[in-house]
Design a protein around this motif. Structure first.
Motif, short mmCIF file in Angstrom:
data_model
loop_
_atom_site.label_atom_id
_atom_site.label_comp_id
_atom_site.label_asym_id
_atom_site.label_seq_id
_atom_site.Cartn_x
_atom_site.Cartn_y
_atom_site.Cartn_z
N UNK A 1 0.83 -1.21 0.00
CA UNK A 1 0.00 0.00 0.00
C UNK A 1 0.87 1.26 0.00
N UNK A 2 0.37 2.26 -0.74
CA UNK A 2 1.24 3.40 -1.04
C UNK A 2 0.66 4.74 -0.64
N UNK A 3 1.55 5.74 -0.63
CA UNK A 3 1.16 7.15 -0.61
C UNK A 3 1.89 7.80 -1.78
N UNK A 4 1.15 8.22 -2.78
CA UNK A 4 1.73 8.81 -3.99
C UNK A 4 2.84 7.92 -4.56
N UNK A 5 2.59 6.62 -4.56
CA UNK A 5 3.53 5.68 -5.16
C UNK A 5 4.65 5.22 -4.23
N UNK A 6 4.79 5.86 -3.08
CA UNK A 6 5.88 5.50 -2.16
C UNK A 6 5.43 4.43 -1.16
N UNK A 7 6.41 3.75 -0.60
CA UNK A 7 6.27 2.91 0.60
C UNK A 7 5.66 1.53 0.37
N UNK A 8 5.45 1.13 -0.88
CA UNK A 8 4.90 -0.21 -1.11
C UNK A 8 5.89 -1.29 -0.63
N UNK A 9 7.16 -0.94 -0.58
CA UNK A 9 8.21 -1.90 -0.20
C UNK A 9 8.46 -1.96 1.30
N UNK A 10 7.69 -1.23 2.10
CA UNK A 10 7.83 -1.33 3.56
C UNK A 10 7.34 -2.71 3.99
N UNK A 11 8.12 -3.46 4.79
CA UNK A 11 7.80 -4.86 5.04
C UNK A 11 6.68 -5.14 6.04
N UNK A 12 6.16 -4.13 6.73
CA UNK A 12 5.04 -4.35 7.64
C UNK A 12 3.97 -3.29 7.36
N UNK A 13 2.85 -3.37 8.06
CA UNK A 13 1.72 -2.46 7.77
C UNK A 13 1.56 -1.43 8.88
#
Ligand code: IMP
Ligand code: MG
Length: 193
Positions: free
Chosen positions: A152-164
């Motif tokens: 899940x992203x914010x303006x395309x960022x952070x999809x690669x963060x390993x937890x929610x």
């Protein structure tokens, strides 16, 4: 001041639930040889982890949908590359919110001749549903906070963060889209190779 970002599902809890979902789906699809359809881009981390817990003959394909406004018009930005005619389809979604995207996608797959369509959604914001749509396998029921990470992203960022993570104060992100980085990447050792 309260923290603007709070980790709500950590890596261990995610991996444990993804393993369970794999078992559940394997039992229900053991005779199906399904086409696993990932909805880009949010489903990618979930799909790559989940499919490693599906000891089944599957094909993996992707499509990208664009949704316009709250009336739910959905267009195909990138289409599938395989036929779903007479195939069982498993839709993989990061999160189902209003349900408008999923409802349109299910209709489209049936119109193309899919013999069955079921959905696995890692997260379900069921209290925000506008259209009633079946979600056969769900990872976690969540509240209506805006979530980031693991697809899940914010303006395309952070999809690669390993937890929610939940965003407790959206104004922090709207004023500085990079603000989440220091929290998000804290657990990843940048110096490790
Ligand atoms: P809906 O069910 O048609 O309203 O849309 C679901 C899509 O909205 C998901 O696949 C996500 O791309 C996006 N979405 C919904 N809630 C969130 C969130 O909390 N964070 C990031 N994206 C979200
Ligand atoms: Mg999505």
């Amino acid at each position: 001041m309260n923290a603007p970002f709070v980790e709500v599902i950590d890596r261990a809890a995610l991996q444990a639930r993804v393993t369970e979902l794999g078992r559940e789906i394997t039992i229900s699809m053991v005779e199906d040889d399904p086409v696993v359809v990932g909805v880009l881009k949010g489903s990618v981390p979930f799909l790559t982890d989940l499919t490693r817990h599906l000891p089944l003959t599957i094909e993996i394909d992707f499509l990208n949908l664009t949704r316009f406004g709250r009336e739910g018009r959905v267009s195909i930005a990138m289409d599938l590359s395989v036929s779903v005619e007479d195939r069982s389809v498993l839709i993989v979604e990061d999160i189902v919110d209003t349900g408008l995207t999923l409802a349109t996608l299910r209709k489209m797959l049936f119109a193309r001749g899919a013999s069955s369509v079921s959905t696995v959604a890692l997260l379900d914001k069921s209290t925000r549903r506008i259209v009633d749509v079946p979600v056969e396998h769900r990872g976690f029921e969540v509240g209506d906070e805006f979530l980031l990470g693991y697809g899940m992203d914010w303006q395309g960022r952070y999809r690669n963060v390993p937890s929610i993570w939940a965003v407790m104060d959206l104004s922090v992100l709207t004023s500085d889209p990079d603000a989440f980085g220091q929290h998000a990447f804290r657990q990843i050792d940048r110096s490790a190779g």
